[in-house]
Design a protein around this motif. Structure first.
Motif, PDB file in Angstrom:
ATOM      1  N   VAL A  60       0.853  -1.186   0.000  1.00 58.84           N
ATOM      2  CA  VAL A  60       0.000   0.000   0.000  1.00 58.84           C
ATOM      3  C   VAL A  60       0.888   1.235   0.000  1.00 58.84           C
ATOM      4  O   VAL A  60       1.675   1.444   0.926  1.00 58.84           O
ATOM      5  CB  VAL A  60      -0.941   0.007   1.218  1.00 58.84           C
ATOM      6  N   SER A 107       3.010   3.286   4.517  1.00 61.32           N
ATOM      7  CA  SER A 107       1.735   3.709   3.945  1.00 61.32           C
ATOM      8  C   SER A 107       1.110   4.865   4.712  1.00 61.32           C
ATOM      9  O   SER A 107       0.157   5.477   4.236  1.00 61.32           O
ATOM     10  CB  SER A 107       0.751   2.536   3.913  1.00 61.32           C
ATOM     11  N   ASN A 525       4.740  -2.262   4.224  1.00 59.12           N
ATOM     12  CA  ASN A 525       4.479  -1.628   2.938  1.00 59.12           C
ATOM     13  C   ASN A 525       5.750  -1.063   2.315  1.00 59.12           C
ATOM     14  O   ASN A 525       5.811   0.092   1.897  1.00 59.12           O
ATOM     15  CB  ASN A 525       3.406  -0.543   3.101  1.00 59.12           C
TER      16      ASN A 525
END
Length: 599
Positions: A60, A107, A525
């Motif tokens: 993400v 993220s 992430n």
């Protein structure tokens, strides 16, 4: 709050006519519990160091948040940061059995990193420093980006366009000023055109900025609007400030009107009403300052507009609710913000974090950055709301610790405090911060100066103190965006995560405890690469627990010197493979600056 006896109003080499008598008290704050965080403060739900740490095995991507109102135009000059892999050495990696875990989640972006959080303060008693090559080199390496002048309280007795002899202070500036009790003493004015060796002229301030790739923040003399004896002292003082804007010729964008004018240590706090001609009261109040601020702002902006310059002007506010504080003016923020009518471009606060005049231990000192910074910002926001004023960017252009008695201010602990202050400044979305100050006076170790001004026994002039090294490594190894990081398993470890526009991710760890801590670091992430690199900074064995030394990856200062190693910028980083986990030992009262490769 600033305290003048440790700063520019009472340097041991200088005589200034205003005696600092304020006793400002602070309440020590307790440590955060386990689970504290630097950065965004949200604990990620997924823990991994590999590729695909988001839902369904995807990464993400973070999204830049909107620029906070408390940062505003100070982020206009934001610059992308490129990480350069350092020269490194391979050492045995600690086993991955740590009970403390730090999770950094790319993220969750807290903020872009302002170029101006690494700032510092100059002052006139540093001397004509532009010919001091070691100091100019150190300041350039520090990369403060912004340096304030002409000082703290000296700003309110400073005449930029006079030299004190050929051109004296204006005739309407009285020869004596009153302290908070009404006792008169010599005014002790300072002059920007004084070219003698013991002071810093305004022209050499500008040269210093140029030599160190820095920009300026100038504090104009507000005190003159109070103690001036003309028919309209506010207009005369505002005209003086406007003349400085003209003299500046567009070199400086950021200006502020006065220094800590709410404080009973400041010139103009109490005036001799028998000499005043426009009906001002003996003691300053927020309404007077706010009303005068508009006069200054109008004059200064008109001067800038004459030549097409763009300037921003800051207004002085308090750091905490001072209703019951006899060193400050009650209801200052409310009355100032009500009277100034949203004419300020930014708000100015100062924070000296630790209890005034106390021989504080490391636990007290290091427990202050997180809660005190958050409380300060809450107070400023609440002040604006209660006054019906528009919230503006917030500048903390003086900060330090004021612990005394054990050389705290020149110690490794002060360096750790500086790291945490930088991290909390970003976390709380403060637009600019300037540490007090580049050089001051030894005073038995109660010296806020980052560099030895030349009076520390048996130590080279301009030798850096520990805070220099801690701030230098933060500026170099912290990215251009702060991201969320969280700590589980220890209340002594604080973390501040970041990313670089070149793709790397990193974290700065602070151990505020007296025992070393093994820490596992995990990135969410992030498509992580093969290796991670880090530097360990900690104190030496001298003057425990307030070491005057900094040890960087095992390298310390030369024999007989304080501070850190002279080759601080060429010391090899410690490198280790990501495979098997990212684990480091954070030294007791130490910090780790870590960056992990991208894939």
């Amino acid at each position: 709050m600033a305290t003048r006896h440790q700063k520019n109003m009472k340097n041991v080499k200088l005589t200034i006519g205003i005696l600092c008598t304020a006793l400002v008290t602070f309440q020590a704050c307790k440590k955060d519990p386990a689970g504290n965080s630097g950065g965004g403060g949200n604990t990620p739900t997924t823990v991994s160091t590999g590729v695909g740490t988001g839902p369904g095995g995807s990464i993400v991507a973070g999204t830049d948040p909107s620029v906070a109102t408390t940062q505003g135009f100070f982020l206009d000059n934001w610059k992308a940061k490129i990480f350069t892999t350092p020269t490194s050495q391979s050492l045995s990696k600690p086993s991955a059995d740590a009970s403390t875990t730090v999770v950094v989640d790319l993220s969750q972006i807290t903020t872009k990193v302002s170029n101006y959080i690494f700032g510092n303060n100059s002052n006139p008693f540093m001397g004509q420093i532009v010919d001091q090559a070691p100091l100019m080199s150190h300041i350039t390496a520090l990369s403060p980006n912004i340096i304030r002048a002409p000082g703290g309280s000296l700003s309110d007795v400073y005449f930029f366009n006079a030299d004190g002899s050929t051109t004296p202070a204006p005739s309407d500036a009285p020869s004596t000023l009153l302290d908070l009790n009404g006792t008169a003493s010599a005014a002790g004015y300072w002059f920007g055109q004084n070219t003698q060796s013991w002071t810093l002229s305004i022209d050499n301030y500008y040269k210093m900025l140029q030599q160190t790739n820095s920009t300026g923040l100038i504090t104009v003399n507000y005190g003159y609007a109070r103690y001036g004896t003309s028919a309209h002292p506010d207009q005369v003082a505002a005209h003086l400030a406007a003349d400085w804007v003209r003299y500046d010729k567009g070199r400086t964008t950021y200006w502020e009107v006065g220094n800590e004018n709410y404080g009973n240590w400041e010139a103009g706090y109490r005036i001799d009403v028998s000499q005043n001609k426009d009906g001002q009261p003996a003691i300053i109040n927020g309404t007077i300052y706010g009303t005068h601020f508009k006069v200054f702002a109008d004059s200064m902006r008109a001067a800038a507009a004459e030549k097409g310059y763009n300037i921003k002007i800051g207004i002085v506010l308090t750091t905490t609710n001072d209703v019951a504080n006899n060193a400050g003016v009650s209801n200052w923020n409310h009355d100032v913000l009500t009277a100034e009518g949203n004419s300020a471009d930014f708000f100015v606060v100062h924070n000296y974090y630790t209890p005034y005049g106390q021989n504080s231990n490391p636990s007290i000192i290091l427990s202050t950055p997180a809660p005190a910074t958050s409380t300060m910002m809450t107070w400023v926001k609440t002040s604006a709301q209660n006054a019906g004023a528009t919230l503006k960017p917030v500048v903390m252009d003086e900060w330090n610790i004021q612990a005394v008695g054990s050389s705290q201010q020149v110690s490794n602990i002060a360096g750790l405090h500086a790291v945490m202050t930088l991290g909390e400044t970003l976390k709380n979305q403060i637009s600019m911060a300037s540490r007090w100050d580049l050089a001051n006076g030894w005073n038995g170790g109660d010296d806020m100066g980052m560099f030895n001004i030349g009076d520390e026994p048996s130590v080279t002039k301009w030798n850096p103190r520990p805070a220099f090294y801690y701030m230098h490594y933060f500026e170099k190894y912290f990215g251009d965006r702060m991201v969320s990081s969280s700590v589980n398993g220890s209340s002594d470890i604080f973390s501040y995560g970041s990313t670089f526009s070149s793709g790397q991710a990193g974290v700065v760890l602070v151990n505020q405890g007296s025992t070393a801590q093994k820490v596992n670091i995990q990135f969410n992430n992030y498509a992580i690469g093969a290796n991670y690199y880090y530097y360990e900074l900690t104190g030496g064995s001298d003057n425990p627990p307030f070491s005057h030394n900094v040890i960087i990856n095992g390298n310390g200062p030369a024999s007989g010197q304080t501070g850190g190693p002279s080759n601080f910028d060429s010391i090899a980083a410690i490198a280790a493979p990501v495979a098997g986990g990212i684990t480091v030992i954070v030294p007791a009262f130490g910090a780790v600056y870590l960056v992990a490769d991208k894939k």
